[in-house]
Design a protein around this motif. Structure first.
Motif, PDB file in Angstrom:
ATOM      1  N   GLY A 106       6.257 -27.337  -4.580  1.00 42.25           N
ATOM      2  CA  GLY A 106       6.704 -28.295  -3.579  1.00 42.25           C
ATOM      3  C   GLY A 106       6.193 -29.694  -3.850  1.00 42.25           C
ATOM      4  N   GLU A 107       4.944 -29.802  -4.250  1.00 44.67           N
ATOM      5  CA  GLU A 107       4.357 -31.119  -4.515  1.00 44.67           C
ATOM      6  C   GLU A 107       4.933 -31.749  -5.779  1.00 44.67           C
ATOM      7  N   LYS A 108       5.131 -30.952  -6.810  1.00 42.32           N
ATOM      8  CA  LYS A 108       5.625 -31.507  -8.071  1.00 42.32           C
ATOM      9  C   LYS A 108       7.065 -31.984  -7.961  1.00 42.32           C
ATOM     10  N   TYR A 109       7.908 -31.203  -7.288  1.00 42.08           N
ATOM     11  CA  TYR A 109       9.337 -31.540  -7.217  1.00 42.08           C
ATOM     12  C   TYR A 109       9.742 -32.147  -5.879  1.00 42.08           C
ATOM     13  N   LYS A 110       8.740 -32.402  -5.020  1.00 38.62           N
ATOM     14  CA  LYS A 110       8.990 -33.000  -3.700  1.00 38.62           C
ATOM     15  C   LYS A 110      10.035 -32.204  -2.918  1.00 38.62           C
ATOM     16  N   LEU A 111       9.763 -30.894  -2.823  1.00 45.62           N
ATOM     17  CA  LEU A 111      10.667 -29.974  -2.156  1.00 45.62           C
ATOM     18  C   LEU A 111       9.980 -29.286  -0.986  1.00 45.62           C
ATOM     19  N   PRO A 112      10.714 -29.017   0.093  1.00 43.45           N
ATOM     20  CA  PRO A 112      10.182 -28.101   1.099  1.00 43.45           C
ATOM     21  C   PRO A 112      10.161 -26.700   0.515  1.00 43.45           C
ATOM     22  N   THR A 113       9.267 -25.866   1.016  1.00 42.42           N
ATOM     23  CA  THR A 113       9.102 -24.525   0.458  1.00 42.42           C
ATOM     24  C   THR A 113       9.078 -23.481   1.568  1.00 42.42           C
ATOM     25  N   THR A 114       9.347 -22.243   1.170  1.00 38.95           N
ATOM     26  CA  THR A 114       9.287 -21.134   2.120  1.00 38.95           C
ATOM     27  C   THR A 114       8.819 -19.861   1.444  1.00 38.95           C
ATOM     28  N   SER A 115       8.219 -19.005   2.236  1.00 41.49           N
ATOM     29  CA  SER A 115       7.826 -17.679   1.786  1.00 41.49           C
ATOM     30  C   SER A 115       7.791 -16.776   3.011  1.00 41.49           C
ATOM     31  N   ASP A 116       7.879 -15.485   2.794  1.00 35.50           N
ATOM     32  CA  ASP A 116       7.861 -14.540   3.910  1.00 35.50           C
ATOM     33  C   ASP A 116       6.438 -14.099   4.226  1.00 35.50           C
ATOM     34  N   ILE A 117       6.244 -13.751   5.498  1.00 35.53           N
ATOM     35  CA  ILE A 117       4.979 -13.184   5.939  1.00 35.53           C
ATOM     36  C   ILE A 117       5.272 -11.796   6.489  1.00 35.53           C
ATOM     37  N   HIS A 118       4.235 -10.972   6.571  1.00 39.38           N
ATOM     38  CA  HIS A 118       4.453  -9.559   6.876  1.00 39.38           C
ATOM     39  C   HIS A 118       3.643  -9.047   8.056  1.00 39.38           C
ATOM     40  N   ALA A 119       2.754  -9.889   8.597  1.00 39.97           N
ATOM     41  CA  ALA A 119       1.935  -9.510   9.744  1.00 39.97           C
ATOM     42  C   ALA A 119       1.509 -10.773  10.476  1.00 39.97           C
ATOM     43  N   HIS A 120       1.134 -10.623  11.734  1.00 37.22           N
ATOM     44  CA  HIS A 120       0.825 -11.800  12.548  1.00 37.22           C
ATOM     45  C   HIS A 120      -0.338 -12.606  11.987  1.00 37.22           C
ATOM     46  N   ASP A 121      -1.306 -11.927  11.359  1.00 37.53           N
ATOM     47  CA  ASP A 121      -2.476 -12.652  10.879  1.00 37.53           C
ATOM     48  C   ASP A 121      -2.233 -13.363   9.548  1.00 37.53           C
ATOM     49  N   GLU A 122      -1.038 -13.239   8.998  1.00 36.63           N
ATOM     50  CA  GLU A 122      -0.680 -13.982   7.785  1.00 36.63           C
ATOM     51  C   GLU A 122      -0.053 -15.333   8.105  1.00 36.63           C
ATOM     52  N   ALA A 123       0.372 -15.523   9.358  1.00 41.36           N
ATOM     53  CA  ALA A 123       1.134 -16.731   9.700  1.00 41.36           C
ATOM     54  C   ALA A 123       0.318 -18.009   9.490  1.00 41.36           C
ATOM     55  N   ALA A 124      -0.843 -18.086  10.098  1.00 37.81           N
ATOM     56  CA  ALA A 124      -1.641 -19.306  10.005  1.00 37.81           C
ATOM     57  C   ALA A 124      -2.071 -19.627   8.573  1.00 37.81           C
ATOM     58  N   PRO A 125      -2.572 -18.652   7.788  1.00 43.51           N
ATOM     59  CA  PRO A 125      -2.932 -18.972   6.403  1.00 43.51           C
ATOM     60  C   PRO A 125      -1.736 -19.433   5.566  1.00 43.51           C
ATOM     61  N   ALA A 126      -0.586 -18.761   5.705  1.00 45.06           N
ATOM     62  CA  ALA A 126       0.586 -19.138   4.914  1.00 45.06           C
ATOM     63  C   ALA A 126       1.104 -20.510   5.314  1.00 45.06           C
ATOM     64  N   ALA A 127       0.984 -20.850   6.588  1.00 44.46           N
ATOM     65  CA  ALA A 127       1.485 -22.134   7.084  1.00 44.46           C
ATOM     66  C   ALA A 127       0.779 -23.328   6.445  1.00 44.46           C
ATOM     67  N   LYS A 128      -0.389 -23.112   5.869  1.00 47.25           N
ATOM     68  CA  LYS A 128      -1.100 -24.197   5.179  1.00 47.25           C
ATOM     69  C   LYS A 128      -0.436 -24.555   3.858  1.00 47.25           C
ATOM     70  N   TYR A 129       0.443 -23.677   3.375  1.00 48.49           N
ATOM     71  CA  TYR A 129       1.023 -23.866   2.052  1.00 48.49           C
ATOM     72  C   TYR A 129       2.535 -24.118   2.063  1.00 48.49           C
ATOM     73  N   VAL A 130       3.238 -23.636   3.085  1.00 47.71           N
ATOM     74  CA  VAL A 130       4.704 -23.711   3.067  1.00 47.71           C
ATOM     75  C   VAL A 130       5.233 -24.424   4.312  1.00 47.71           C
ATOM     76  N   ASP A 131       6.488 -24.838   4.247  1.00 53.35           N
ATOM     77  CA  ASP A 131       7.125 -25.569   5.348  1.00 53.35           C
ATOM     78  C   ASP A 131       7.900 -24.657   6.284  1.00 53.35           C
ATOM     79  N   ILE A 132       8.360 -23.529   5.764  1.00 52.34           N
ATOM     80  CA  ILE A 132       9.142 -22.587   6.557  1.00 52.34           C
ATOM     81  C   ILE A 132       8.523 -21.204   6.408  1.00 52.34           C
ATOM     82  N   LEU A 133       8.265 -20.556   7.533  1.00 53.99           N
ATOM     83  CA  LEU A 133       7.792 -19.178   7.507  1.00 53.99           C
ATOM     84  C   LEU A 133       8.981 -18.254   7.704  1.00 53.99           C
ATOM     85  N   GLN A 134       9.168 -17.352   6.770  1.00 52.90           N
ATOM     86  CA  GLN A 134      10.297 -16.423   6.822  1.00 52.90           C
ATOM     87  C   GLN A 134       9.840 -15.074   7.373  1.00 52.90           C
TER      88      GLN A 134
END
Length: 274
Positions: free
Chosen positions: A84-112
């Protein structure tokens, strides 16, 4: 869709175009994610398509216990952020449990939110509370109208930045079908709607332990989605799906993406006149 316009503010694009969520199924290596991001971002820039880079940092939903799941959560998320930083793109990845949301949100723009988890209140609320855009895939077992309950859970948690994704409906034990009525039905919930053109062609639950697919029909699914008014398309792509470590049976070969997107942009222009 104002939140999407803000998401794409660093990209030059035709606002009448569909947006694209695309990338490899899972982070396999830095070389892979950089190659895909470089190729797809260049194509989208030339065609005026707003683009979100997608890759799973971990695959939790696998048929076989021996299937590849990732290169480690921290490594996978760090590489997605680097793309995302290199190509100036928004990013997304999936999460699989409630306790993954906050950590993943530090890295991606969309939580799937994966389709199998679209009814899980705790994961929907946790994703909503991060303030990130939440993309919920419609369960293979649900209708478009029934997704109003997932939307309501996220809104009650104080988040209006919601996207819904159609990804097919279970048909027997080992196939999926796409009901295109779900696109306008889910738009009635007041959310942008994406068509997942690759996972909707899966053939799950194979006795071999490896999910099958019909990638030759990706263009068919995508064209029908554009014609029926989908706001965005989701396409997983890989330079060589035959050696991909996840979902290779239903990914689009990277060198075929440009031609398909060119066709879809032309179709969008025609469809927008009606």
């Amino acid at each position: 869709m104002e939140f999407l316009h803000q998401l794409f503010q660093h990209q030059s694009y035709d606002k009448k175009n569909f947006f694209l969520i695309a990338g490899p199924c899972v982070v396999e290596s830095e070389e892979l994610v950089m190659e895909v991001a470089d190729t797809v971002s260049g194509i989208c820039r030339n065609l005026g398509i707003p683009y979100v880079f997608k890759a799973s940092y971990r695959k939790a939903n696998r048929t076989s216990a021996g299937s590849f799941t990732g290169i480690g959560d921290d490594n996978g998320l760090a590489l997605i952020k680097k793309v995302g930083e290199k190509y100036k793109l928004p990013t997304t990845s999936d999460i699989h449990a409630h306790d993954e949301a906050a950590p993943a949100a530090k890295y991606v723009d969309i939580l799937q939110i994966p389709a199998f988890l679209c009814r899980q209140t705790d994961i929907l609320v946790a994703a909503a509370e991060t303030g990130k855009i939440v993309n919920v895939k419609k369960g293979q077992f649900l209708s478009g109208p029934a997704m109003k309950f997932a939307v309501d859970k996220i809104r009650r948690a104080g988040n209006e930045k919601i996207v819904l994704t159609e990804r097919g409906t279970t048909f027997g034990y080992q196939d999926l079908v796409v009901d295109y009525r779900n696109i306008p039905w889910m738009q009635e919930h007041g959310t942008p709607v994406v068509m997942d053109c690759t996972h909707s062609l899966q053939q799950p639950n194979q006795t071999s332990g490896v999910t099958g697919g019909n990638p030759q029909l990706i263009g068919t699914i995508a064209k029908a989605a554009v014609a029926t008014g989908a706001d965005g398309l989701f396409i997983e792509t890989h330079p060589n799906p035959a050696i991909a470590k996840s979902d290779g049976a239903n990914m689009l070969r990277l060198d075929l993406l440009k031609g398909l997107l060119e066709q879809l942009v032309r179709l969008r222009k025609v469809a927008s006149d009606y």
